[in-house]
Design a protein around this motif. Structure first.
Motif, PDB file in Angstrom:
ATOM      1  N   LEU A 224      16.616  26.620 -12.586  1.00 44.76           N
ATOM      2  CA  LEU A 224      15.540  25.985 -13.356  1.00 44.76           C
ATOM      3  C   LEU A 224      14.708  25.063 -12.481  1.00 44.76           C
ATOM      4  CD1 LEU A 224      14.177  25.460 -16.083  1.00 44.76           C
ATOM      5  CD2 LEU A 224      15.851  23.646 -16.492  1.00 44.76           C
ATOM      6  N   PHE A 225      15.376  24.296 -11.614  1.00 52.09           N
ATOM      7  CA  PHE A 225      14.656  23.384 -10.726  1.00 52.09           C
ATOM      8  C   PHE A 225      13.751  24.152  -9.771  1.00 52.09           C
ATOM      9  CE2 PHE A 225      14.417  21.376  -6.531  1.00 52.09           C
ATOM     10  CZ  PHE A 225      13.716  20.234  -6.845  1.00 52.09           C
ATOM     11  N   GLN A 226      14.276  25.215  -9.165  1.00 52.39           N
ATOM     12  CA  GLN A 226      13.484  25.962  -8.209  1.00 52.39           C
ATOM     13  C   GLN A 226      12.295  26.649  -8.847  1.00 52.39           C
ATOM     14  OE1 GLN A 226      16.368  28.507  -6.217  1.00 52.39           O
ATOM     15  NE2 GLN A 226      16.724  26.947  -4.644  1.00 52.39           N
ATOM     16  N   LEU A 227      12.480  27.173 -10.050  1.00 53.40           N
ATOM     17  CA  LEU A 227      11.354  27.816 -10.748  1.00 53.40           C
ATOM     18  C   LEU A 227      10.332  26.791 -11.220  1.00 53.40           C
ATOM     19  CD1 LEU A 227      13.230  30.493 -12.894  1.00 53.40           C
ATOM     20  CD2 LEU A 227      11.783  30.904 -10.892  1.00 53.40           C
ATOM     21  N   SER A 228      10.797  25.594 -11.557  1.00 55.53           N
ATOM     22  CA  SER A 228       9.899  24.555 -12.066  1.00 55.53           C
ATOM     23  C   SER A 228       9.193  23.795 -10.955  1.00 55.53           C
ATOM     24  CB  SER A 228      10.688  23.560 -12.924  1.00 55.53           C
ATOM     25  OG  SER A 228      11.348  24.195 -13.987  1.00 55.53           O
ATOM     26  N   PHE A 229       9.722  23.860  -9.737  1.00 55.52           N
ATOM     27  CA  PHE A 229       9.197  23.044  -8.639  1.00 55.52           C
ATOM     28  C   PHE A 229       7.684  23.184  -8.420  1.00 55.52           C
ATOM     29  CE2 PHE A 229       8.309  22.028  -4.215  1.00 55.52           C
ATOM     30  CZ  PHE A 229       8.933  20.802  -4.071  1.00 55.52           C
ATOM     31  N   PRO A 230       7.140  24.417  -8.350  1.00 51.17           N
ATOM     32  CA  PRO A 230       5.682  24.537  -8.146  1.00 51.17           C
ATOM     33  C   PRO A 230       4.870  23.877  -9.259  1.00 51.17           C
ATOM     34  CG  PRO A 230       6.772  26.622  -7.718  1.00 51.17           C
ATOM     35  CD  PRO A 230       7.799  25.730  -8.358  1.00 51.17           C
ATOM     36  N   TYR A 231       5.353  23.981 -10.504  1.00 47.13           N
ATOM     37  CA  TYR A 231       4.630  23.385 -11.626  1.00 47.13           C
ATOM     38  C   TYR A 231       4.756  21.863 -11.616  1.00 47.13           C
ATOM     39  CZ  TYR A 231       4.875  28.219 -13.113  1.00 47.13           C
ATOM     40  OH  TYR A 231       4.767  29.591 -13.154  1.00 47.13           O
ATOM     41  N   LEU A 232       5.941  21.369 -11.228  1.00 50.23           N
ATOM     42  CA  LEU A 232       6.143  19.920 -11.132  1.00 50.23           C
ATOM     43  C   LEU A 232       5.237  19.325 -10.062  1.00 50.23           C
ATOM     44  CD1 LEU A 232      10.041  19.789 -11.366  1.00 50.23           C
ATOM     45  CD2 LEU A 232       8.406  19.154 -13.144  1.00 50.23           C
TER      46      LEU A 232
END
Length: 233
Positions: A224-232
């Motif tokens: 979840l963190f890796q997939l969310s990183f670009p959006y964060l």
């Protein structure tokens, strides 16, 4: 429309101010700290990695031709004796780089030394080294102290943007590949990783064995963190 206006404003101010200057300056210092620690560790067994008598396969002539030759100085037999000087120089310059003075010159010098050392010991490199090489190249164009030259400010902002894009692509790719892996989808990948002696930790492995819910939480949380990183970002 709001996105268009934001991009338009960003391009207008691209040559006027350095975005997130303090954070960029801190990241730059941490980069040089990592360089110092990495090569300080490697220096303890420098003969094994960089000497002419090591067990690492030599580069082919095609890998050392043209512009690549400047990054393969230590692979030239008559110049291999220079490797201790390369190590000392990269340690000294990385310390100097933390001070924040002559930023582009120190970044260029460290990049040149790093590429020569890593190309000599190329079999030990991994994806992390490739990322450090890319960031090291972009840092050549970054100067957080020069606040008056519009061209310098523009180069700094563009280089910072390239670093952000590169890191976001890495995290997004890693996350997507994990999603396609059955062990990550089932929430058990971290358990097996920690069970490998070369990569894991015995105490953490025992903890995960006792608490399967923690295994699922940490495993899926990583994805979840890796997939969310670009959006964060």
């Amino acid at each position: 429309m709001e996105l268009y206006q934001s991009i338009k404003i960003w391009f207008k101010s691209l040559h006027q101010t350095i975005y997130h200057r303090k954070s960029l300056s801190m990241a730059r210092k941490l980069y040089f700290v990592w360089i110092f620690i990495n090569y300080a560790i490697l220096s303890t067994t420098a003969d094994f990695f960089y000497s002419a008598g090591n067990y690492i396969p030599e580069r082919t002539s095609s890998e050392m031709s043209g512009y690549k030759s400047i990054f393969n100085i230590l692979n030239i037999e008559s110049l291999n004796f220079l490797y201790p000087y390369f190590i000392v120089l990269i340690l000294v310059i990385s310390i100097f780089g933390v001070s924040g003075r002559y930023q582009r010159w120190t970044a260029a010098a460290v990049y040149l030394l790093m590429m020569n050392l890593d190309n000599k010991a190329h079999v030990i490199l991994d994806g992390g080294n490739n990322l450090i090489h890319l960031i090291g190249f972009y840092l050549i164009f970054i100067d957080t102290q020069n606040l008056k030259n519009p061209l310098s400010i523009t180069l700094t902002n563009l280089a910072r943007l390239m670093i952000l894009i590169q890191v976001c692509l890495i995290y997004a790719t890693a996350g997507l590949l994990k999603v396609m892996g059955p062990l990550w989808n089932k929430g058990v990948a971290l358990y097996y990783t920690m069970g490998v002696p070369e990569f894991g930790n015995e105490k953490l492995f025992q903890f995960l064995s006792d608490y399967p819910l923690a295994v699922a939480l940490f495993t899926l949380g990583t994805v979840l963190f890796q997939l969310s990183f670009p959006y964060l970002i």
